[in-house]
Design an enzyme around this catalytic site. Sequence first.
Site, short mmCIF file in Angstrom:
data_model
loop_
_atom_site.label_atom_id
_atom_site.label_comp_id
_atom_site.label_asym_id
_atom_site.label_seq_id
_atom_site.Cartn_x
_atom_site.Cartn_y
_atom_site.Cartn_z
N TYR A 21 0.83 -1.20 0.00
CA TYR A 21 0.00 0.00 0.00
C TYR A 21 0.87 1.26 0.00
O TYR A 21 0.66 2.18 -0.79
CB TYR A 21 -0.90 -0.02 1.24
CG TYR A 21 -1.79 1.20 1.39
CD1 TYR A 21 -2.92 1.36 0.59
CD2 TYR A 21 -1.52 2.16 2.35
CE1 TYR A 21 -3.74 2.47 0.74
CE2 TYR A 21 -2.34 3.27 2.50
CZ TYR A 21 -3.45 3.41 1.70
OH TYR A 21 -4.27 4.51 1.85
N LYS B 246 1.16 4.36 -2.83
CA LYS B 246 0.86 5.75 -2.48
C LYS B 246 2.09 6.63 -2.69
O LYS B 246 1.97 7.81 -3.05
CB LYS B 246 0.36 5.84 -1.04
CG LYS B 246 -0.99 5.15 -0.81
CD LYS B 246 -2.08 5.73 -1.71
CE LYS B 246 -3.43 5.09 -1.45
NZ LYS B 246 -4.51 5.72 -2.26
#
Length: 245
Positions: free
Chosen positions: A152, A156
């Site tokens: 994740y 990002k």
Amino acid sequence: MKKTVLITGASRGIGKATAEKFAIEGYNVIINYYKSKDKALSLLEHLLSSGANAIAIQADVSDRKQVEEMFKEGYKKFGKIDVLVNNAGIADMTLFTDITEEQWKKFFDVNVNGMFNCCQCVLPKMISEKSGRIINVASIWGLVGASCETHYSATKGAIISFTKALAKELGPSNILVNAIAPGAVDTDMIAGVSEEILETIKNETPLQIIAKPEEIADVIYLLSTEETKLITGQVINPSGGFVIV
């Protein structure tokens, strides 16, 4: 002529709040959703009953053909798209050694490739018109990384670098590209987090809060206004001070 916004992943959470905010401000709203059809249609009904112009379009942002069809439908309905909000994304917590190749690929397909697909589909007209705003939803973990969220965090971080590079490229066309990097927000993404952990996060946040989706939506909308016409290539960090860079 009313301006139009397209928001990916708009059926719930930050995306839903953002759709509601832009509708209140008089925008035509294109609600993108993938699996949450009932929630998307409920939001659409709410916006229409409030007097807004809106449509809901199902599309998997990781699928280029579906994205192209979504933009074609959006342009057919409203003529132009002034603001693109790349909000669609997935998250979970997994030890790095347990992340599968399939899981790693899926995270990049949705979180990064989805943004890439949407930007490439919206930019020809924005460049032609020399006007537009693109706002990408990143995360504080894209700035500083999170344990057990390497996949994740990596996506990002990619969103943040993508934003900065694209802003430099599109500046001469008067298209502003920015990212927001929220901290903990009261959405489905933290629904499984224990009260003890949430309390710890609050205690470690200078403003002692967990953000509401509506508060993040306010920041996204702000980046679409004339008041922020000199802001591009920036990462706005509405985390209550949890991360200060």
